[in-house]
Write an enzyme that holds these catalytic residues in place. Structure first.
Site, PDB file in Angstrom:
ATOM      1  CG  HIS A 168      81.873  32.414   8.045  1.00  0.00           C
ATOM      2  ND1 HIS A 168      82.243  33.154   9.134  1.00  0.00           N
ATOM      3  CD2 HIS A 168      82.150  31.126   8.356  1.00  0.00           C
ATOM      4  CE1 HIS A 168      82.717  32.353  10.073  1.00  0.00           C
ATOM      5  NE2 HIS A 168      82.680  31.109   9.622  1.00  0.00           N
ATOM      6  CG  ASP A 175      80.099  42.969  10.898  1.00  0.00           C
ATOM      7  OD1 ASP A 175      80.582  44.094  10.703  1.00  0.00           O
ATOM      8  OD2 ASP A 175      79.930  42.482  12.026  1.00  0.00           O
ATOM      9  CG  HIS A 190      79.550  38.590  11.309  1.00  0.00           C
ATOM     10  ND1 HIS A 190      80.726  39.295  11.354  1.00  0.00           N
ATOM     11  CD2 HIS A 190      79.886  37.335  10.923  1.00  0.00           C
ATOM     12  CE1 HIS A 190      81.718  38.510  11.006  1.00  0.00           C
ATOM     13  NE2 HIS A 190      81.238  37.304  10.757  1.00  0.00           N
TER      14      HIS A 190
END
Length: 195
Positions: free
Chosen positions: A125, A169, A165
């Site tokens: 994302h 990350d 996450h």
């Protein structure tokens, strides 16, 4: 109703002409004028939070922009960067199966369904939003780029709050977006001699 008078533009300075000659972009016009006229700054807090809350909209915006730049505008750099990024993410996801964070709240767009830890490292994302934002800045769509940057910050906060996450990350996702955009530019330059 108050109508603002049109702004008069001053002639370009020697410095800006020299920067143009060196093919270096000066500071964006929105910085020089101030951000008072930026359309996204007229949004209310609930508008921004509403978009951040429903992250499928932002993911769709990223995907739509990246595909638009390739299919409609004929600029493939963002698409190639996204392909590099998702390929590497799949390989790393397979190689680093991390346990889900404690209190993990999954979403309906997790893939593969039922095994979300497969794609936990790194955040696609965040990386895709960075790739789209860098492309927007390259073609001087400053307001849209700043909107994506703002939504990406809200997305990072959402991913941390929902434990979607680990923090690393998200940090690596930011770096991955920058890295793969750079690699896509080098690939196009070597392959097709395109900037």
């Amino acid at each position: 109703m108050v109508v603002a008078a049109p702004r008069r533009r001053s002639p370009p300075s020697r410095k800006s002409a020299a920067l143009r000659a060196m093919d270096v972009n000066p500071a964006p016009a929105s910085f020089r004028r101030g951000l008072a006229n930026a359309h996204f700054l007229k949004w209310s807090a609930s508008d921004v939070i509403g978009i951040a809350r429903n992250h499928k909209v932002f993911v769709g915006m990223q995907t739509g922009y990246i595909l638009w730049s390739w299919l409609i505008e004929g600029r493939s750099r963002a698409t190639i960067a996204a392909l590099f990024m998702f390929t590497c993410r799949g390989i790393l996801g397979y190689a680093t199966q991390l346990p889900l964070p404690e209190g993990y709240l999954g979403s309906g767009v997790d893939f593969p369904v039922g095994n979300a830890s497969f794609f936990l490292f790194y955040s696609g994302h965040v990386a895709a939003a960075v790739i789209a934002s860098l492309d927007m800045k390259r073609v001087q769509r400053w307001e849209l780029a700043y909107l994506f940057d703002l939504l990406n910050v809200l997305q990072v906060m959402r991913l941390l709050a929902t434990r979607g996450h680990y923090t690393i990350d998200l940090a690596v996702g930011l770096g991955a977006g920058i890295l793969f955009d750079s690699l896509a530019g080098k690939y196009l330059k070597l392959r097709y001699d395109i900037k």
